[in-house]
Enzyme design. Sequence first.
Site, PDB file in Angstrom:
ATOM      1  N   ILE A 135      -0.527   6.428   5.598  1.00 57.69           N
ATOM      2  CA  ILE A 135      -0.744   7.857   5.380  1.00 57.69           C
ATOM      3  C   ILE A 135      -2.206   8.185   5.665  1.00 57.69           C
ATOM      4  CG2 ILE A 135      -0.622   9.752   3.717  1.00 57.69           C
ATOM      5  CD1 ILE A 135       1.465   8.058   2.168  1.00 57.69           C
TER       6      ILE A 135
ATOM      7  N   HIS B 267      -9.481   5.320   9.917  1.00 55.81           N
ATOM      8  CA  HIS B 267      -8.783   4.073   9.592  1.00 55.81           C
ATOM      9  C   HIS B 267      -7.283   4.169   9.884  1.00 55.81           C
ATOM     10  CE1 HIS B 267      -7.827   0.625   6.692  1.00 55.81           C
ATOM     11  NE2 HIS B 267      -8.529   0.128   7.685  1.00 55.81           N
TER      12      HIS B 267
ATOM     13  N   PHE C 253      11.005  -1.305  13.456  1.00 54.13           N
ATOM     14  CA  PHE C 253       9.803  -0.602  12.996  1.00 54.13           C
ATOM     15  C   PHE C 253      10.202   0.516  12.026  1.00 54.13           C
ATOM     16  CE2 PHE C 253       5.426   0.355  13.145  1.00 54.13           C
ATOM     17  CZ  PHE C 253       5.256   1.732  13.235  1.00 54.13           C
TER      18      PHE C 253
ATOM     19  N   ALA D  90       4.121   2.391   4.577  1.00 51.55           N
ATOM     20  CA  ALA D  90       3.750   3.805   4.613  1.00 51.55           C
ATOM     21  C   ALA D  90       2.266   3.908   4.919  1.00 51.55           C
ATOM     22  CB  ALA D  90       4.064   4.461   3.280  1.00 51.55           C
TER      23      ALA D  90
ATOM     24  N   PHE E 195       0.864  -1.183   0.000  1.00 50.28           N
ATOM     25  CA  PHE E 195       0.000   0.000   0.000  1.00 50.28           C
ATOM     26  C   PHE E 195       0.906   1.241   0.000  1.00 50.28           C
ATOM     27  CE2 PHE E 195      -4.565   0.789   0.861  1.00 50.28           C
ATOM     28  CZ  PHE E 195      -4.562   2.163   0.911  1.00 50.28           C
TER      29      PHE E 195
HETATM   30  N1  LIG Z   1      -4.502   2.871   4.276  1.00 49.51           N
HETATM   31  C1  LIG Z   1      -3.316   2.173   4.340  1.00 49.51           C
HETATM   32  C2  LIG Z   1      -3.275   0.793   4.426  1.00 49.51           C
HETATM   33  N2  LIG Z   1      -4.431   0.083   4.468  1.00 49.51           N
HETATM   34  C3  LIG Z   1      -4.484  -1.344   4.154  1.00 49.51           C
HETATM   35  C4  LIG Z   1      -4.173  -2.217   5.371  1.00 49.51           C
HETATM   36  O1  LIG Z   1      -2.796  -2.132   5.708  1.00 49.51           O
HETATM   37  C5  LIG Z   1      -4.501  -3.682   5.055  1.00 49.51           C
HETATM   38  O2  LIG Z   1      -3.695  -4.109   3.977  1.00 49.51           O
HETATM   39  C6  LIG Z   1      -5.955  -3.870   4.699  1.00 49.51           C
HETATM   40  O3  LIG Z   1      -6.757  -3.312   5.737  1.00 49.51           O
HETATM   41  C7  LIG Z   1      -6.308  -5.359   4.532  1.00 49.51           C
HETATM   42  O4  LIG Z   1      -6.059  -6.059   5.726  1.00 49.51           O
HETATM   43  N3  LIG Z   1      -2.100   0.133   4.495  1.00 49.51           N
HETATM   44  C8  LIG Z   1      -0.902   0.829   4.478  1.00 49.51           C
HETATM   45  O5  LIG Z   1       0.177   0.230   4.519  1.00 49.51           O
HETATM   46  N4  LIG Z   1      -0.919   2.197   4.389  1.00 49.51           N
HETATM   47  C9  LIG Z   1      -2.096   2.904   4.325  1.00 49.51           C
HETATM   48  O6  LIG Z   1      -2.063   4.163   4.232  1.00 49.51           O
HETATM   49  C1  LIG Z   2      -4.306   4.723   6.591  1.00 46.56           C
HETATM   50  C2  LIG Z   2      -5.528   4.427   5.825  1.00 46.56           C
HETATM   51  O1  LIG Z   2      -6.159   3.414   5.999  1.00 46.56           O
HETATM   52  C3  LIG Z   2      -6.041   5.511   4.956  1.00 46.56           C
HETATM   53  O2  LIG Z   2      -5.063   5.817   3.982  1.00 46.56           O
HETATM   54  C4  LIG Z   2      -7.331   5.113   4.250  1.00 46.56           C
HETATM   55  O3  LIG Z   2      -7.836   6.280   3.696  1.00 46.56           O
HETATM   56  P1  LIG Z   2      -9.330   6.714   4.071  1.00 46.56           P
HETATM   57  O4  LIG Z   2      -9.347   6.952   5.572  1.00 46.56           O
HETATM   58  O5  LIG Z   2      -9.595   7.973   3.292  1.00 46.56           O
HETATM   59  O6  LIG Z   2     -10.236   5.561   3.682  1.00 46.56           O
END
Ligand SMILES: Nc1c(NC[C@H](O)[C@H](O)[C@H](O)CO)[nH]c(=O)[nH]c1=O
Ligand SMILES: CC(=O)[C@@H](O)COP(=O)(O)O
Length: 154
Positions: free
Chosen positions: A83, A89, A114, A81, A23
């Site tokens: 973000i 979330h 980490f 990363a 991601f």
């Molecule tokens: N929003 C971000 C995610 N979201 C995905 C989760 O990490 C995970 O893969 C999903 O919820 C399925 O279990 N992941 C990141 O690494 N960075 C983000 O900004």
């Molecule tokens: C860190 C996240 O899960 C985030 O990037 C997902 O974006 P959103 O909160 O706009 O769905």
Amino acid sequence: MTIVYEGKLIGEGIKVGIIVGRFNEFISQKLLAGAVDGLKRHGVKGDNINIAWVPGSFEIPLTAQRMANSGKYDGVICLGAVIRGETPHFEYVSAEVAKGVAKIGLDTNIPVIFGVLTTDTIEQAISRAGTKSGNKGFDAAMSLIEMVNLLKEI
Ligand SMILES: Nc1c(NC[C@H](O)[C@H](O)[C@H](O)CO)[nH]c(=O)[nH]c1=O
Ligand SMILES: CC(=O)[C@@H](O)COP(=O)(O)O
């Protein structure tokens, strides 16, 4: 910058597992490049670096646990990363990844580093992935080497 101690590169002989969250791959691939650069620059052989890509940072702890328990590695580096977006979330993902990675190091007794960015903006992430604020992947590699060598001594 290359650190040599008692005539040897500080990473010689170290076996490393790296887990990378896909991601925001445009960021995490830069973190990976920095980590591999840091490891190789300090004597870690390419054959001693095993890289696992996972869908996102939330999948890092499980994969880190599997690597750390395998007995194949002296340490594990976690890169990703996270973000902030429009919803809460970000809080859940970043908190669980941080807690999970910390717990695995304690449970398995090997360094689990980490190197997951948790930023409010894309610009902050770019800055820490090889631009103005350096490369946190390189920094994670240096932390891994230091911790592996430290734990051998104490
Ligand atoms: N929003 C971000 C995610 N979201 C995905 C989760 O990490 C995970 O893969 C999903 O919820 C399925 O279990 N992941 C990141 O690494 N960075 C983000 O900004
Ligand atoms: C860190 C996240 O899960 C985030 O990037 C997902 O974006 P959103 O909160 O706009 O769905």
